[in-house]
Motif scaffolding. Structure first.
Motif, PDB file in Angstrom:
ATOM      1  N   MET A 129       0.821  -1.186   0.000  1.00 59.45           N
ATOM      2  CA  MET A 129       0.000   0.000   0.000  1.00 59.45           C
ATOM      3  C   MET A 129       0.870   1.258   0.000  1.00 59.45           C
ATOM      4  SD  MET A 129      -3.097  -0.658  -0.346  1.00 59.45           S
ATOM      5  CE  MET A 129      -3.402  -2.285  -0.890  1.00 59.45           C
ATOM      6  N   VAL A 130       1.970   1.198   0.703  1.00 56.92           N
ATOM      7  CA  VAL A 130       2.880   2.349   0.693  1.00 56.92           C
ATOM      8  C   VAL A 130       3.412   2.566  -0.725  1.00 56.92           C
ATOM      9  CG1 VAL A 130       5.072   3.239   1.556  1.00 56.92           C
ATOM     10  CG2 VAL A 130       3.491   2.137   3.134  1.00 56.92           C
ATOM     11  N   ALA A 131       3.714   1.466  -1.427  1.00 50.22           N
ATOM     12  CA  ALA A 131       4.195   1.599  -2.805  1.00 50.22           C
ATOM     13  C   ALA A 131       3.131   2.233  -3.696  1.00 50.22           C
ATOM     14  CB  ALA A 131       4.597   0.233  -3.355  1.00 50.22           C
ATOM     15  N   LEU A 132       1.870   1.882  -3.491  1.00 51.98           N
ATOM     16  CA  LEU A 132       0.801   2.502  -4.265  1.00 51.98           C
ATOM     17  C   LEU A 132       0.670   3.983  -3.922  1.00 51.98           C
ATOM     18  CD1 LEU A 132      -1.889  -0.311  -4.184  1.00 51.98           C
ATOM     19  CD2 LEU A 132      -0.574   0.453  -6.158  1.00 51.98           C
ATOM     20  N   ALA A 133       0.873   4.330  -2.655  1.00 53.47           N
ATOM     21  CA  ALA A 133       0.840   5.739  -2.267  1.00 53.47           C
ATOM     22  C   ALA A 133       1.974   6.503  -2.935  1.00 53.47           C
ATOM     23  CB  ALA A 133       0.932   5.873  -0.744  1.00 53.47           C
ATOM     24  N   VAL A 134       3.154   5.904  -2.954  1.00 53.44           N
ATOM     25  CA  VAL A 134       4.290   6.537  -3.623  1.00 53.44           C
ATOM     26  C   VAL A 134       3.974   6.735  -5.102  1.00 53.44           C
ATOM     27  CG1 VAL A 134       6.689   6.172  -4.349  1.00 53.44           C
ATOM     28  CG2 VAL A 134       6.023   5.755  -1.984  1.00 53.44           C
ATOM     29  N   CYS A 135       3.343   5.738  -5.699  1.00 56.02           N
ATOM     30  CA  CYS A 135       2.960   5.823  -7.111  1.00 56.02           C
ATOM     31  C   CYS A 135       1.987   6.982  -7.338  1.00 56.02           C
ATOM     32  CB  CYS A 135       2.325   4.508  -7.540  1.00 56.02           C
ATOM     33  SG  CYS A 135       2.035   4.346  -9.295  1.00 56.02           S
ATOM     34  N   ALA A 136       1.145   7.280  -6.357  1.00 58.35           N
ATOM     35  CA  ALA A 136       0.186   8.381  -6.486  1.00 58.35           C
ATOM     36  C   ALA A 136       0.852   9.735  -6.233  1.00 58.35           C
ATOM     37  CB  ALA A 136      -0.969   8.180  -5.519  1.00 58.35           C
ATOM     38  N   PHE A 137       1.767   9.797  -5.268  1.00 61.28           N
ATOM     39  CA  PHE A 137       2.418  11.066  -4.947  1.00 61.28           C
ATOM     40  C   PHE A 137       3.474  11.448  -5.985  1.00 61.28           C
ATOM     41  CE2 PHE A 137       1.091  10.149  -0.439  1.00 61.28           C
ATOM     42  CZ  PHE A 137       0.201  11.206  -0.357  1.00 61.28           C
ATOM     43  N   ILE A 138       4.229  10.454  -6.439  1.00 65.02           N
ATOM     44  CA  ILE A 138       5.227  10.690  -7.480  1.00 65.02           C
ATOM     45  C   ILE A 138       4.585  10.208  -8.771  1.00 65.02           C
ATOM     46  CG2 ILE A 138       7.512  10.062  -8.339  1.00 65.02           C
ATOM     47  CD1 ILE A 138       8.257   9.397  -5.427  1.00 65.02           C
ATOM     48  N   PRO A 139       4.344  11.089  -9.691  1.00 59.68           N
ATOM     49  CA  PRO A 139       3.587  10.666 -10.878  1.00 59.68           C
ATOM     50  C   PRO A 139       4.324   9.614 -11.721  1.00 59.68           C
ATOM     51  CG  PRO A 139       4.304  12.960 -11.082  1.00 59.68           C
ATOM     52  CD  PRO A 139       4.737  12.479  -9.744  1.00 59.68           C
ATOM     53  N   LEU A 140       4.155   8.349 -11.323  1.00 59.48           N
ATOM     54  CA  LEU A 140       4.703   7.242 -12.098  1.00 59.48           C
ATOM     55  C   LEU A 140       3.684   6.852 -13.173  1.00 59.48           C
ATOM     56  CD1 LEU A 140       6.172   5.040  -9.228  1.00 59.48           C
ATOM     57  CD2 LEU A 140       7.398   6.593 -10.732  1.00 59.48           C
ATOM     58  N   SER A 141       4.109   6.051 -14.103  1.00 59.35           N
ATOM     59  CA  SER A 141       3.224   5.661 -15.197  1.00 59.35           C
ATOM     60  C   SER A 141       2.122   4.723 -14.705  1.00 59.35           C
ATOM     61  CB  SER A 141       4.022   4.978 -16.301  1.00 59.35           C
ATOM     62  OG  SER A 141       4.456   3.711 -15.863  1.00 59.35           O
ATOM     63  N   TYR A 142       1.111   4.619 -15.521  1.00 55.39           N
ATOM     64  CA  TYR A 142      -0.006   3.721 -15.235  1.00 55.39           C
ATOM     65  C   TYR A 142       0.477   2.275 -15.141  1.00 55.39           C
ATOM     66  CZ  TYR A 142      -4.495   1.383 -15.761  1.00 55.39           C
ATOM     67  OH  TYR A 142      -5.585   0.586 -15.579  1.00 55.39           O
ATOM     68  N   SER A 143       1.460   1.918 -15.914  1.00 52.76           N
ATOM     69  CA  SER A 143       2.012   0.555 -15.881  1.00 52.76           C
ATOM     70  C   SER A 143       2.579   0.230 -14.503  1.00 52.76           C
ATOM     71  CB  SER A 143       3.109   0.392 -16.931  1.00 52.76           C
ATOM     72  OG  SER A 143       2.589   0.588 -18.215  1.00 52.76           O
ATOM     73  N   TRP A 144       3.276   1.171 -13.894  1.00 48.83           N
ATOM     74  CA  TRP A 144       3.806   0.976 -12.540  1.00 48.83           C
ATOM     75  C   TRP A 144       2.669   0.748 -11.551  1.00 48.83           C
ATOM     76  CZ3 TRP A 144       8.220  -0.378 -10.612  1.00 48.83           C
ATOM     77  CH2 TRP A 144       9.382  -0.136 -11.318  1.00 48.83           C
ATOM     78  N   TYR A 145       1.630   1.547 -11.682  1.00 50.94           N
ATOM     79  CA  TYR A 145       0.487   1.401 -10.775  1.00 50.94           C
ATOM     80  C   TYR A 145      -0.125   0.008 -10.907  1.00 50.94           C
ATOM     81  CZ  TYR A 145      -4.070   1.886  -8.686  1.00 50.94           C
ATOM     82  OH  TYR A 145      -5.177   1.679  -7.921  1.00 50.94           O
ATOM     83  N   VAL A 146      -0.319  -0.471 -12.123  1.00 51.70           N
ATOM     84  CA  VAL A 146      -0.922  -1.785 -12.343  1.00 51.70           C
ATOM     85  C   VAL A 146      -0.046  -2.881 -11.740  1.00 51.70           C
ATOM     86  CG1 VAL A 146      -1.563  -3.472 -14.123  1.00 51.70           C
ATOM     87  CG2 VAL A 146      -2.244  -1.079 -14.369  1.00 51.70           C
ATOM     88  N   VAL A 147       1.255  -2.819 -11.974  1.00 51.50           N
ATOM     89  CA  VAL A 147       2.165  -3.826 -11.421  1.00 51.50           C
ATOM     90  C   VAL A 147       2.123  -3.794  -9.892  1.00 51.50           C
ATOM     91  CG1 VAL A 147       4.604  -4.447 -11.156  1.00 51.50           C
ATOM     92  CG2 VAL A 147       3.687  -3.911 -13.420  1.00 51.50           C
ATOM     93  N   LEU A 148       2.212  -2.615  -9.303  1.00 52.19           N
ATOM     94  CA  LEU A 148       2.192  -2.497  -7.841  1.00 52.19           C
ATOM     95  C   LEU A 148       0.850  -2.953  -7.266  1.00 52.19           C
ATOM     96  CD1 LEU A 148       4.080   0.873  -7.402  1.00 52.19           C
ATOM     97  CD2 LEU A 148       4.907  -1.421  -6.849  1.00 52.19           C
TER      98      LEU A 148
END
Length: 108
Positions: free
Chosen positions: A1-20
């Motif tokens: 969940m922390v990784a998903l939060a990081v993905c939301a705060f730091i604009p990572l790509s949609y692919s990163w979000y899906v993998v996480l």
């Protein structure tokens, strides 16, 4: 969940979000049934049915309210905050299990 939060705060790509997301769901799947085992292990023998009934009622209450709280936090703040809230709730459960649930395994 922390990784998903990081993905939301730091604009990572949609692919990163899906993998996480799939990693998080996989980890949840691996640990989901173990919490039911803990409940059965710590239930008092004389009131096992009542204990497990309240255990499941509480669990279902959390499963029902979790998405609502997630949505309210996301709407009020942002998705990253919702993921951090979920991570904090998971950490609180882990803390309670580690420090307040007795070990039931006997050493041989």
């Amino acid at each position: 969940m922390v990784a998903l939060a990081v993905c939301a705060f730091i604009p990572l790509s949609y692919s990163w979000y899906v993998v996480l997301f799939f990693v998080a769901v996989s980890m949840q799947g691996l640990t989901g049934s173990s919490i039911q085992t803990v409940g059965a292990d710590v239930a008092p023998p004389e009131a096992r049915g009542m204990f497990l009934g309240i255990w499941r009622l509480t669990g279902q209450g959390g499963a029902t309210m979790g998405p609502v709280l997630f949505a309210v936090i996301a709407e009020t703040l942002n998705y990253g905050s919702s993921f951090l809230f979920t991570a904090a709730a998971a950490a609180a459960v882990a803390f309670l299990l580690i420090f307040y649930v007795p070990e039931t395994r006997t050493r041989t």
